[in-house]
Motif scaffolding. Structure first.
Motif, PDB file in Angstrom:
ATOM      1  N   LEU A 178       0.826  -1.213   0.000  1.00  0.00           N
ATOM      2  CA  LEU A 178       0.000   0.000   0.000  1.00  0.00           C
ATOM      3  C   LEU A 178       0.861   1.264   0.000  1.00  0.00           C
ATOM      4  CD1 LEU A 178      -2.870  -0.810   2.543  1.00  0.00           C
ATOM      5  CD2 LEU A 178      -2.953  -0.898   0.044  1.00  0.00           C
ATOM      6  N   PHE A 179       2.074   1.171   0.538  1.00  0.00           N
ATOM      7  CA  PHE A 179       2.905   2.363   0.717  1.00  0.00           C
ATOM      8  C   PHE A 179       4.179   2.357  -0.118  1.00  0.00           C
ATOM      9  CE2 PHE A 179       0.546   1.675   4.672  1.00  0.00           C
ATOM     10  CZ  PHE A 179      -0.105   2.897   4.795  1.00  0.00           C
ATOM     11  N   VAL A 180       4.494   1.233  -0.766  1.00  0.00           N
ATOM     12  CA  VAL A 180       5.793   1.110  -1.429  1.00  0.00           C
ATOM     13  C   VAL A 180       5.985   2.141  -2.540  1.00  0.00           C
ATOM     14  CG1 VAL A 180       5.057  -0.619  -3.138  1.00  0.00           C
ATOM     15  CG2 VAL A 180       7.433  -0.566  -2.362  1.00  0.00           C
ATOM     16  N   ASP A 181       4.911   2.500  -3.236  1.00  0.00           N
ATOM     17  CA  ASP A 181       5.039   3.491  -4.312  1.00  0.00           C
ATOM     18  C   ASP A 181       5.440   4.868  -3.767  1.00  0.00           C
ATOM     19  OD1 ASP A 181       4.360   1.924  -6.632  1.00  0.00           O
ATOM     20  OD2 ASP A 181       2.318   1.850  -5.870  1.00  0.00           O
ATOM     21  N   LYS A 182       4.991   5.194  -2.550  1.00  0.00           N
ATOM     22  CA  LYS A 182       5.350   6.471  -1.942  1.00  0.00           C
ATOM     23  C   LYS A 182       6.765   6.432  -1.371  1.00  0.00           C
ATOM     24  CE  LYS A 182       0.631   7.830  -0.689  1.00  0.00           C
ATOM     25  NZ  LYS A 182      -0.287   8.187   0.421  1.00  0.00           N
ATOM     26  N   TRP A 183       7.152   5.273  -0.854  1.00  0.00           N
ATOM     27  CA  TRP A 183       8.477   5.157  -0.248  1.00  0.00           C
ATOM     28  C   TRP A 183       9.594   5.298  -1.280  1.00  0.00           C
ATOM     29  CZ3 TRP A 183       7.200   0.093   2.887  1.00  0.00           C
ATOM     30  CH2 TRP A 183       6.404   0.419   3.987  1.00  0.00           C
ATOM     31  N   TYR A 184       9.364   4.711  -2.448  1.00  0.00           N
ATOM     32  CA  TYR A 184      10.437   4.660  -3.448  1.00  0.00           C
ATOM     33  C   TYR A 184       9.961   5.287  -4.765  1.00  0.00           C
ATOM     34  CZ  TYR A 184      11.799   1.074  -0.067  1.00  0.00           C
ATOM     35  OH  TYR A 184      12.098   0.399   1.088  1.00  0.00           O
ATOM     36  N   LYS A 185       9.826   6.593  -4.767  1.00  0.00           N
ATOM     37  CA  LYS A 185       9.284   7.261  -5.948  1.00  0.00           C
ATOM     38  C   LYS A 185      10.331   8.057  -6.727  1.00  0.00           C
ATOM     39  CE  LYS A 185       7.581  11.090  -3.094  1.00  0.00           C
ATOM     40  NZ  LYS A 185       6.367  11.847  -2.683  1.00  0.00           N
ATOM     41  N   ASN A 186      11.582   8.034  -6.268  1.00  0.00           N
ATOM     42  CA  ASN A 186      12.641   8.787  -6.954  1.00  0.00           C
ATOM     43  C   ASN A 186      13.661   7.833  -7.570  1.00  0.00           C
ATOM     44  OD1 ASN A 186      11.614  11.390  -6.186  1.00  0.00           O
ATOM     45  ND2 ASN A 186      12.419  11.019  -4.128  1.00  0.00           N
ATOM     46  N   ALA A 187      13.175   6.866  -8.327  1.00  0.00           N
ATOM     47  CA  ALA A 187      14.053   5.851  -8.912  1.00  0.00           C
ATOM     48  C   ALA A 187      14.930   6.428 -10.008  1.00  0.00           C
ATOM     49  CB  ALA A 187      13.210   4.707  -9.467  1.00  0.00           C
ATOM     50  N   THR A 188      16.144   5.882 -10.112  1.00  0.00           N
ATOM     51  CA  THR A 188      17.090   6.352 -11.125  1.00  0.00           C
ATOM     52  C   THR A 188      17.573   5.239 -12.051  1.00  0.00           C
ATOM     53  OG1 THR A 188      18.928   6.020  -9.566  1.00  0.00           O
ATOM     54  CG2 THR A 188      17.923   8.216  -9.628  1.00  0.00           C
ATOM     55  N   ILE A 189      17.344   3.981 -11.683  1.00  0.00           N
ATOM     56  CA  ILE A 189      17.828   2.849 -12.483  1.00  0.00           C
ATOM     57  C   ILE A 189      16.675   2.306 -13.322  1.00  0.00           C
ATOM     58  CG2 ILE A 189      18.830   0.529 -12.424  1.00  0.00           C
ATOM     59  CD1 ILE A 189      20.181   1.304  -9.806  1.00  0.00           C
ATOM     60  N   GLU A 190      16.817   2.358 -14.630  1.00  0.00           N
ATOM     61  CA  GLU A 190      15.718   1.996 -15.523  1.00  0.00           C
ATOM     62  C   GLU A 190      15.921   0.686 -16.267  1.00  0.00           C
ATOM     63  OE1 GLU A 190      14.955   5.274 -18.092  1.00  0.00           O
ATOM     64  OE2 GLU A 190      14.260   6.584 -16.472  1.00  0.00           O
ATOM     65  N   THR A 191      17.126   0.142 -16.302  1.00  0.00           N
ATOM     66  CA  THR A 191      17.381  -1.130 -16.988  1.00  0.00           C
ATOM     67  C   THR A 191      18.324  -1.983 -16.157  1.00  0.00           C
ATOM     68  OG1 THR A 191      19.347  -0.424 -18.213  1.00  0.00           O
ATOM     69  CG2 THR A 191      17.197   0.044 -19.212  1.00  0.00           C
ATOM     70  N   GLU A 192      18.336  -3.287 -16.426  1.00  0.00           N
ATOM     71  CA  GLU A 192      19.225  -4.188 -15.690  1.00  0.00           C
ATOM     72  C   GLU A 192      20.694  -3.902 -15.985  1.00  0.00           C
ATOM     73  OE1 GLU A 192      18.787  -6.196 -19.615  1.00  0.00           O
ATOM     74  OE2 GLU A 192      17.385  -5.280 -18.222  1.00  0.00           O
ATOM     75  N   GLU A 193      20.971  -3.230 -17.093  1.00  0.00           N
ATOM     76  CA  GLU A 193      22.358  -2.893 -17.435  1.00  0.00           C
ATOM     77  C   GLU A 193      22.962  -1.921 -16.425  1.00  0.00           C
ATOM     78  OE1 GLU A 193      21.442  -1.329 -21.221  1.00  0.00           O
ATOM     79  OE2 GLU A 193      21.840  -3.199 -22.299  1.00  0.00           O
ATOM     80  N   ASP A 194      22.115  -1.131 -15.754  1.00  0.00           N
ATOM     81  CA  ASP A 194      22.589  -0.155 -14.772  1.00  0.00           C
ATOM     82  C   ASP A 194      22.658  -0.730 -13.359  1.00  0.00           C
ATOM     83  OD1 ASP A 194      22.727   1.871 -16.738  1.00  0.00           O
ATOM     84  OD2 ASP A 194      20.563   2.184 -16.563  1.00  0.00           O
ATOM     85  N   ILE A 195      22.292  -1.992 -13.203  1.00  0.00           N
ATOM     86  CA  ILE A 195      22.355  -2.646 -11.890  1.00  0.00           C
ATOM     87  C   ILE A 195      23.767  -3.168 -11.662  1.00  0.00           C
ATOM     88  CG2 ILE A 195      21.480  -4.554 -10.477  1.00  0.00           C
ATOM     89  CD1 ILE A 195      18.888  -4.410 -12.124  1.00  0.00           C
ATOM     90  N   ASN A 196      24.393  -2.775 -10.554  1.00  0.00           N
ATOM     91  CA  ASN A 196      25.725  -3.305 -10.254  1.00  0.00           C
ATOM     92  C   ASN A 196      25.610  -4.576  -9.411  1.00  0.00           C
ATOM     93  OD1 ASN A 196      25.457  -2.533  -7.467  1.00  0.00           O
ATOM     94  ND2 ASN A 196      26.117  -0.461  -7.992  1.00  0.00           N
ATOM     95  N   TYR A 197      26.748  -5.191  -9.140  1.00  0.00           N
ATOM     96  CA  TYR A 197      26.732  -6.481  -8.454  1.00  0.00           C
ATOM     97  C   TYR A 197      26.280  -6.365  -6.996  1.00  0.00           C
ATOM     98  CZ  TYR A 197      29.100  -8.390 -12.519  1.00  0.00           C
ATOM     99  OH  TYR A 197      29.397  -8.792 -13.795  1.00  0.00           O
ATOM    100  N   VAL A 198      26.621  -5.275  -6.351  1.00  0.00           N
ATOM    101  CA  VAL A 198      26.193  -5.082  -4.962  1.00  0.00           C
ATOM    102  C   VAL A 198      24.669  -4.965  -4.890  1.00  0.00           C
ATOM    103  CG1 VAL A 198      26.293  -3.547  -2.959  1.00  0.00           C
ATOM    104  CG2 VAL A 198      28.371  -4.019  -4.279  1.00  0.00           C
TER     105      VAL A 198
END
Length: 264
Positions: free
Chosen positions: A115-135
């Motif tokens: 119910l609240f997750v969209d409000k908690w994390y609304k400033n996302a910057t990573i749009e593709t798996e290519e930008d995901i690092n190993y950590v």
């Protein structure tokens, strides 16, 4: 288990595997409603038909699976926590699968979070798996471990985990889908190995039922994935949160009022 029961369970699996509502929890409910008696093959069936649903990911995202070697390394890193905890806690997980109260409580708690997750994390910057690092991949992998608790939802846990690491809803959902492939391959292989080590064997009739269930789950999942991604982009998670709370609440009320739910 007959073909009709296999069809219903496979339909449930295909519809819910990639939704944040817990496919295992819903199959437990479906099995209880249909009065399916627990036996080693039924338990095997409920794990193995998840592989049919997962294969739909390989078909829908075929090109992404051959894009780069780093893609596979990230999936392996994210898969490691579940592999370790799954091996160490295998017996405990089986015990929890027999607890309908665990399913109900997990559904409600997960629903409140959605119910609240969209409000908690609304400033996302990573749009593709290519930008995901190993950590980041490893952190998402630890979130996936929460799904070992029946009712939590593997996709729900990993999507929320991804969003907590600044992934957009779409990127988090897609990485969750990709991570499901090695996870469910491993879970299916382990369940089959355990099944045979315990002295069981799949009969020809059971093999037909298992194959039928996988085909149904595969086809239904193909349709469900695209619909889910489209809905998620436009509307977020709130409807899934309310759905989980209602279903989990009904299960808890039934149990507290003296009704028994048979568990697969």
């Amino acid at each position: 288990m007959n073909f009709f029961q296999a069809f219903i369970l496979a339909l449930i699996e295909g519809l819910t595997e990639f939704l944040p509502v817990s496919s295992t929890g819903h199959m437990i409910i479906g099995s209880s409603v249909m009065g399916i008696q627990s036996d080693p093959f039924v338990k095997l069936f409920t794990i193995c038909i998840q592989l049919g649903a997962i294969l739909s990911i390989v078909v829908l995202y075929f090109k992404r699976f051959f894009k780069s070697v780093n893609f596979y390394f990230k999936l392996i890193v994210a898969f490691i926590p579940a592999a370790i905890f799954g091996f160490l806690l295998s017996d405990k997980i089986d015990q929890m699968l027999e607890s309908p109260l665990t399913v109900g409580i997990s559904l409600v708690i997960g629903g409140v979070i959605l119910l609240f997750v969209d409000k908690w994390y609304k400033n996302a910057t990573i749009e593709t798996e290519e930008d995901i690092n190993y950590v980041t991949a490893l952190k998402i992998g630890f979130f996936q471990c929460l799904a070992m608790i029946p009712g939590v939802s593997r996709s729900g846990a990993t999507i929320v985990g991804g969003m907590s690491q600044n992934l957009t809803r779409k990127a988090a959902a897609e990485f969750s889908f990709f991570l499901a492939v090695p996870t469910m391959f491993a879970a299916t292989a382990k369940k089959l190995l355990d099944f045979y080590q315990e002295g069981h064997a799949i009969t020809p009739d059971q093999m037909q039922v298992l194959a039928f269930g996988n085909v149904v789950a595969f086809i239904v999942a193909l349709l469900a994935i695209k619909s889910f991604i489209g809905y998620l982009n436009k509307n977020g998670f709130k409807i899934f949160g309310w759905y989980r709370i209602i279903v989990g609440g009904v299960i808890i009320v039934l149990l507290l009022s003296g009704h028994s739910l048979s568990i697969i």
